[in-house]
Scaffold this active site. Structure first.
Site, PDB file in Angstrom:
ATOM      1  N   GLY A  33       0.790  -1.226   0.000  1.00 32.27           N
ATOM      2  CA  GLY A  33       0.000   0.000   0.000  1.00 32.27           C
ATOM      3  C   GLY A  33       0.819   1.272   0.000  1.00 32.27           C
ATOM      4  O   GLY A  33       0.263   2.363  -0.039  1.00 32.27           O
ATOM      5  N   HIS A  34       2.148   1.157   0.037  1.00 31.60           N
ATOM      6  CA  HIS A  34       2.994   2.368   0.151  1.00 31.60           C
ATOM      7  C   HIS A  34       4.172   2.272  -0.803  1.00 31.60           C
ATOM      8  O   HIS A  34       5.284   1.959  -0.367  1.00 31.60           O
ATOM      9  CB  HIS A  34       3.498   2.491   1.587  1.00 31.60           C
ATOM     10  CG  HIS A  34       3.978   3.857   1.949  1.00 31.60           C
ATOM     11  ND1 HIS A  34       5.269   4.265   1.778  1.00 31.60           N
ATOM     12  CD2 HIS A  34       3.334   4.918   2.461  1.00 31.60           C
ATOM     13  CE1 HIS A  34       5.420   5.509   2.208  1.00 31.60           C
ATOM     14  NE2 HIS A  34       4.249   5.922   2.626  1.00 31.60           N
ATOM     15  N   PHE A  35       4.114   2.523  -1.965  1.00 29.22           N
ATOM     16  CA  PHE A  35       2.954   2.842  -2.780  1.00 29.22           C
ATOM     17  C   PHE A  35       2.932   1.859  -3.942  1.00 29.22           C
ATOM     18  O   PHE A  35       4.002   1.543  -4.455  1.00 29.22           O
ATOM     19  CB  PHE A  35       3.057   4.264  -3.329  1.00 29.22           C
ATOM     20  CG  PHE A  35       3.153   5.325  -2.261  1.00 29.22           C
ATOM     21  CD1 PHE A  35       2.010   5.749  -1.585  1.00 29.22           C
ATOM     22  CD2 PHE A  35       4.374   5.890  -1.920  1.00 29.22           C
ATOM     23  CE1 PHE A  35       2.085   6.733  -0.616  1.00 29.22           C
ATOM     24  CE2 PHE A  35       4.452   6.876  -0.935  1.00 29.22           C
ATOM     25  CZ  PHE A  35       3.307   7.295  -0.279  1.00 29.22           C
ATOM     26  N   VAL A  61       8.005   2.551  -1.486  1.00 32.04           N
ATOM     27  CA  VAL A  61       8.832   3.425  -0.655  1.00 32.04           C
ATOM     28  C   VAL A  61       8.635   3.005   0.796  1.00 32.04           C
ATOM     29  O   VAL A  61       7.504   2.892   1.258  1.00 32.04           O
ATOM     30  CB  VAL A  61       8.404   4.907  -0.834  1.00 32.04           C
ATOM     31  CG1 VAL A  61       9.148   5.807   0.136  1.00 32.04           C
ATOM     32  CG2 VAL A  61       8.616   5.361  -2.265  1.00 32.04           C
TER      33      VAL A  61
END
Length: 180
Positions: A81-83, A88
């Site tokens: 989810g990041h990203f 990252v």
């Protein structure tokens, strides 16, 4: 319980942080290991997927300094989810990795044993470089103060000598039994 009969402390989905040490348990040439993942787990309560220090590679009690490493892999839980499309490592997790490295230092000091520190402050945090899969995050912490109930240290996370994150972390250690 002996090592041979101890249950595994890692998830089958966890990247094998100690795998780089080989079957003999020794570190590859040029990368000394002071503490392996299993030894870190014996010192602090964090576990996969939230243990963010793979090994301790330097420890100097006289200089009040410790250095850990985190091999950042594409399979890290937070990258989903990041990203998506641009993985990252979140800055807050870089700070947490530094705090866990600091916790290992504190746990090695006489009189701290099973006690756990809790964040009291995160000051002067600066993020200067993106941390991505394939990076090895070097986690260097120098203690500025360590008392029986409070501590503070300066942490610098870097990749290939380039600073990714720098921060001053303060923590409190509640009285024994306060967290139970």
């Amino acid at each position: 319980m002996t090592e041979a009969t101890a249950p595994p402390t890692t998830s089958p989905m966890e990247p094998a942080a100690d795998a780089a040490q080989g079957a003999s348990g020794s570190a590859p040439p040029g990368s000394p290991v002071v503490h392996t993942t299993r030894e870190i787990e014996a010192l602090i309560p964090h576990r996969w997927p939230f243990l963010l220090v793979d090994r301790i590679v330097e420890y100097d009690a006289d200089a009040k300094r410790i250095v850990g490493q985190k091999a950042v892999t594409a399979s890290e839980w937070f990258f989903a989810g990041h990203f998506p499309g641009l993985p990252v490592m979140p800055g807050v997790l870089q700070v947490e990795a530094l705090a866990q490295t600091m916790a290992v230092y504190v746990a090695k000091q006489p009189g701290f044993g099973e006690r756990i520190g809790l964040f009291a402050g995160i000051d002067g945090a600066r993020f200067k470089r993106i941390v991505s899969p394939g990076d090895v995050l070097r986690l260097e912490v120098t203690m500025e103060r360590l008392g029986s109930r409070f501590g503070r240290g300066r942490g610098v996370a870097s990749v290939d000598g380039e600073t990714a994150c720098e921060v001053t972390i303060s923590f409190v250690i509640p009285p024994e039994g306060a967290l139970r």
